[in-house]
Every structure is written in structure tokens, then in C-alpha cells.
Design a protein around this motif. Structure first.
Motif, short mmCIF file in Angstrom:
data_model
loop_
_atom_site.label_atom_id
_atom_site.label_comp_id
_atom_site.label_asym_id
_atom_site.label_seq_id
_atom_site.Cartn_x
_atom_site.Cartn_y
_atom_site.Cartn_z
N GLY A 161 50.56 31.05 38.27
CA GLY A 161 50.62 29.92 37.36
C GLY A 161 49.91 30.15 36.04
N LYS A 162 50.38 29.40 35.02
CA LYS A 162 49.83 29.54 33.67
C LYS A 162 48.36 29.14 33.61
CE LYS A 162 50.85 28.35 28.87
NZ LYS A 162 51.78 27.59 27.96
N TYR B 46 42.73 30.67 32.64
CA TYR B 46 41.37 30.78 33.17
C TYR B 46 40.91 32.24 33.17
CZ TYR B 46 37.52 30.68 36.53
OH TYR B 46 36.29 30.84 37.15
N LEU B 47 41.79 33.14 33.60
CA LEU B 47 41.46 34.56 33.65
C LEU B 47 41.08 35.07 32.26
CD1 LEU B 47 41.36 37.39 34.96
CD2 LEU B 47 43.85 37.52 34.62
N LEU B 48 41.89 34.78 31.28
CA LEU B 48 41.63 35.27 29.92
C LEU B 48 40.35 34.67 29.35
CD1 LEU B 48 45.27 35.25 28.50
CD2 LEU B 48 43.90 37.23 29.21
N GLN B 49 40.10 33.41 29.68
CA GLN B 49 38.87 32.77 29.21
C GLN B 49 37.64 33.43 29.82
OE1 GLN B 49 38.69 28.57 30.05
NE2 GLN B 49 36.51 28.42 29.61
N ARG C 1 35.60 52.54 31.14
CA ARG C 1 34.68 53.48 31.77
C ARG C 1 33.29 52.86 31.92
NH1 ARG C 1 33.78 58.83 32.85
NH2 ARG C 1 31.65 59.58 32.52
N ASN C 2 32.87 52.10 30.89
CA ASN C 2 31.54 51.46 30.95
C ASN C 2 31.48 50.38 32.03
OD1 ASN C 2 30.63 53.00 28.79
ND2 ASN C 2 31.25 51.47 27.26
N GLY C 3 32.62 49.80 32.36
CA GLY C 3 32.62 48.70 33.31
C GLY C 3 32.84 49.08 34.75
N LYS C 4 33.20 50.35 35.01
CA LYS C 4 33.61 50.73 36.36
C LYS C 4 32.56 50.43 37.43
CE LYS C 4 37.31 54.10 35.91
NZ LYS C 4 37.74 55.48 36.21
N PHE C 5 31.32 50.82 37.18
CA PHE C 5 30.30 50.63 38.20
C PHE C 5 30.03 49.15 38.45
CE2 PHE C 5 25.86 50.52 39.76
CZ PHE C 5 25.98 51.38 40.84
N LEU C 6 30.39 48.30 37.49
CA LEU C 6 30.12 46.85 37.57
C LEU C 6 31.35 46.07 38.01
CD1 LEU C 6 28.25 46.61 34.14
CD2 LEU C 6 27.21 46.91 36.40
N THR C 7 32.39 46.75 38.44
CA THR C 7 33.68 46.11 38.68
C THR C 7 33.61 44.93 39.64
OG1 THR C 7 34.91 48.15 38.23
CG2 THR C 7 36.03 46.47 39.51
N ASP C 8 32.94 45.08 40.77
CA ASP C 8 32.92 44.01 41.76
C ASP C 8 32.28 42.74 41.20
OD1 ASP C 8 34.19 45.66 43.52
OD2 ASP C 8 32.44 46.06 44.77
N GLY C 9 31.19 42.90 40.44
CA GLY C 9 30.55 41.75 39.84
C GLY C 9 31.41 41.09 38.78
N ILE C 10 32.10 41.90 37.99
CA ILE C 10 33.01 41.35 36.98
C ILE C 10 34.14 40.59 37.65
CG2 ILE C 10 34.66 41.96 35.18
CD1 ILE C 10 32.88 44.40 34.54
N ALA C 11 34.74 41.19 38.67
CA ALA C 11 35.85 40.53 39.38
C ALA C 11 35.41 39.20 39.95
CB ALA C 11 36.37 41.45 40.48
N ALA C 12 34.23 39.16 40.55
CA ALA C 12 33.74 37.91 41.14
C ALA C 12 33.62 36.81 40.08
CB ALA C 12 32.39 38.14 41.81
N ASP C 13 33.28 37.18 38.85
CA ASP C 13 33.16 36.20 37.78
C ASP C 13 34.51 35.71 37.29
OD1 ASP C 13 31.56 34.62 36.13
OD2 ASP C 13 31.64 36.06 34.47
N LEU C 14 35.57 36.44 37.62
CA LEU C 14 36.92 36.03 37.25
C LEU C 14 37.61 35.23 38.35
CD1 LEU C 14 38.22 39.37 35.65
CD2 LEU C 14 36.96 37.51 34.56
#
Length: 392
Positions: free
Chosen positions: A336-337, A342-345, A367-380
Motif C-alpha cells: 500500500g501507498k 511511511y518507509l520513505l519518511q 557500505r557505511n550502513g551494513k554493520f547497522l542494518t538490523d537496527g536501521i531496519a527495525a526503525d523502518l
């Protein structure tokens, strides 16, 4: 593509960091193999229209099985399912189970040729480290010499081999970690999986840290190790196709790739998980209860129907961890839109920090974000957006 995962819930001894389901008592191994075969037969209708392209023996330690036990399980798959002409059949193994005698070596009748005769065409070997002090700290069943010896032999018989390595181990310097990677590279392996040591509840490691006999894990050291890992493997021609998985071209794990791309799979055995695109199911995490239920013709599993938001969150998590990323078009079409907006925000700050980027309408970690991926995903993730089921 569909796959079958078979959980072998036995290990010779408990690694200090491991929270997977297993037993160190082998007395019920024969009965468990029979139960696994029975569950495979009971669930064949779930894949009535599917073609199985991957069979994966995980655990636990599948290499504790006798050859006839592995053969019986594979035969049961072929008897009850449509299997592709050349399926990827992976066996997880520990180095100490892959050592054989001089007479076996000279006669050519060794464990590797026996595995190949059974149809196994991919080995995933739990090396974890080539250093004795690391292996003792982890309470691994093998030693450093066995780690090297098994690979020297395995590479003579198998082309498709993956090994596991663990970084972030207390006391592991950058130099020792580099030497671990270099040793792995010396065997010219087509695939390496590498994971940061983590503290799981109720493990020996968690207890050691709580008592103060082991220092808390150092996140900065682990990130430094990960940076070294990605740099050295990229120079050696490996593709980091998932945050913890590095493969040469044409050697990505078909089994694991199917998981990350949301394909259907059946999990056989105690604690094993299954997914059919809409529902996630998992078997009871208890050997005795599992075998009793199967003997009675019952499936000892719980089933969760995933809402659209659940499926969105899973797609974000798995997509960001891979080179295929998160398709913005798929998010809009499938979820859904409002979820796309929400994702882009939520992603805006990570885009500004160069931890995420968008390429050809696909959201990817940098490359800078790879090690932090799980935390970033959780915030999305979206939480409590709706209560609709997967049919919505």
C-alpha cells in the motif's frame, strides 16, 4: 523455488554461545530419524504443487547422523515430494566429524565420497575459528588442527563448500581476525558465512558475562572486524550478497537465498520453522513432545497468520540485508501507498547520513550502513498499524 529444511537436534557438546535447539544425548537419535521421516510424509500435501529445489540439513549437528540415517531421510523426501533434477542438498558438518583414517584415505572410501554418493552436493562446515584459544572459549568440539585438516580433505572431494567464522570474540585482536580470514582464503573456498558473536539469553556465555568471568562484548571491536572482513573478501572476489554471507559468483546459497526472497519452505523436526507466503509455523522445541505427537499422527506446531504489516516488516528486514534491497514499487503494490510513504519518511535520516541509498527505485544499505542494518531496519518497521490478516 521451494525448499525443505531438516533440523537435526543433536550435538556432541554445547557451544557456550549457542541457543539453537539440540540435545547432547544421542540415545533417541534413531527414533528421531524415524519421526523426521514420518513428519515428511505427513506434510507432503503442503507441497503437492511445488517442486523442491533445496534440501538443507541443519541443526544441531547433522554430521552426527550415520550415513544410513541421512540416506533414509533423503529417500523419504524423494518418495513424497516432487524434487528438481539437480537440487542443492546441503549438510551442515563439524570438522571433528570429517576426519578419517589413513586407510580410508588410501582406499578412497571416506566420509566425503560417501556423502556425495548420497546426493549431498554442498557442505557447510562450522569452522568458527582457526585458533585454539577461540575454539576453547566457544567450547567447540573440534580443535584448530582438525579445522585445517578437514578443509584440506574436503576441498579434494567437494567443489561447493561454505564455512562459518565468528568475529567479535573477546580477546580477538584485529591481527588475529585478519589471520583467520587469510587462512580461510588459502583454501580457495567459494562461500564464507561470518557472524558476530552475540549473547543469547540462557546460554553459558550469558552466564559468564553476568558473573563477570567474561567481559561484555565490545561492539566497536566487532564493527572493526566486520569492516576488515568485507574489505578483504571483496578484494578476493567475494560478493556480500547478504550481510553475513559472502559468495563467489554462482555459489550463493540457494537455500538461504530462497528464505530472504520470501519463497516457500517446510521446516521438519523440533523447533523447525515453515513459511508458505501467508503463514509462519514452528514445531515444538522439545524432542520428546515432538516425537510423541508425530507418533500419534499429529503435527506439533503453532501457526501464525501474518498481517500485511507483518509481511511488510519481514520484507524490510530481509530485503535490506541483501544485495537485492527493498523494491519501492513492490512496497507500494504489495503493502500500500501509506506504507511506502511511511518507509520513505523513516528512511530520510539514513539517506542523509549515507547509511541508505536509493538506486533504480530500490532501497539499499550503503557500505557505511551494513554493520547497522538490523537496527536501521527495525526503525523502518510499522507497529500496530492494523489488525488485518494476510488476506487484506
Amino acid at each position: 523455488m521451494s525448499g525443505i529444511y531438516i533440523h537435526i537436534p543433536f550435538c556432541k557438546q554445547a557451544c557456550h554461545y549457542c541457543d539453537f535447539h539440540f540435545s547432547t544425548t544421542m540415545g533417541k537419535k534413531e527414533a528421531m530419524v524415524l519421526a523426521l521421516q514420518t513428519e515428511l510424509a505427513l506434510r507432503k500435501e503442503e507441497f503437492e504443487t511445488e517442486v523442491v529445489e533445496t534440501i538443507y540439513f541443519g541443526g544441531g549437528t547433522p554430521s552426527v547422523l550415520d550415513l544410513d540415517e541421512i540416506e533414509a531421510i533423503i529417500a523419504t523426501v524423494y518418495q513424497n515430494y516432487k524434487v528438481s533434477e539437480n537440487p542443492e542438498i546441503t549438510l551442515e558438518a563439524n570438522p571433528d566429524d570429517l576426519i578419517f583414517t589413513d586407510s580410508e584415505r588410501s582406499s578412497g572410501t571416506n566420509i566425503f565420497s560417501a556423502y556425495r554418493n548420497l546426493g549431498i552436493n554442498r557442505l557447510s562446515i562450522g569452522i568458527q575459528s582457526f585458533f585454539e584459544e577461540d575454539l576453547k572459549f566457544m567450547n567447540r568440539a573440534h580443535n584448530a588442527i582438525e579445522a585445517e585438516n578437514c578443509l584440506q580433505e574436503a576441498t579434494k572431494h567437494f567443489d561447493n563448500i561454505s564455512i562459518d567464522l565468528i568475529y567479535g570474540v573477546p580477546g580477538m585482536t584485529n591481527e588475529r581476525w585478519e589471520r583467520n580470514i587469510e587462512k580461510a582464503l588459502s583454501f580457495d573456498l567459494p562461500h564464507i558465512s561470518s557472524y558476530a558473536l552475540t549473547v543469547e539469553p540462557k546460554t553459558a556465555l550469558a552466564n559468564f558475562i553476568k558473573k563477570g568471568s567474561v567481559a561484555p562484548l565490545d561492539d566497536e571491536a566487532a564493527q572493526s572486524h566486520y569492516d576488515i572482513l568485507t574489505t578483504k573478501l571483496a578484494k578476493a572476489g567475494y560478493v556480500c550478497y547478504e550481510i553475513s554471507n559472502f559468495g563467489k559468483p554462482d555459489y550463493f546459497s540457494k537455500n538461504n537465498t530462497a528464505y530472504w526472497q520470501g519463497k516457500k519452505y517446510i521446516g521438519i523436526g523440533p523447533s523447525a520453522h515453515s513459511y508458505d507466503g501467508k503463514n509462519r509455523a514452528w514445531n515444538v522445541r522439545n524432542n520428546a513432545k515432538y516425537m510423541k505427537a508425530i507418533a500419534e499422527g499429529q503435527l506439533p506446531m503453532e501457526i501464525e497468520t501474518l498481517s500485511k504489516t507483518d509481511r511488510y516488516n519481514e520484507y524490510i528486514m530481509t530485503g535490506l540485508r541483501t544485495i537485492w534491497g527493498v523494491s519501492l514499487l513492490r512496497v507500494e503494490n504489495d503493502f500500500g501507498k501509506n506504507r511506502l510513504e511511511y518507509l520513505l519518511q523513516q528512511a530520510r535520516k539514513y539517506l542523509e547520513q549515507d547509511l541508505l541509498h536509493i538506486q533504480d527505485d530500490v532501497l539499499l544499505v550503503t557500505r557505511n550502513g551494513k554493520f547497522l542494518t538490523d537496527g536501521i531496519a527495525a526503525d523502518l518497521f510499522m507497529v500496530n498499524l492494523d489488525t488485518e490478516t494476510s488476506s487484506a
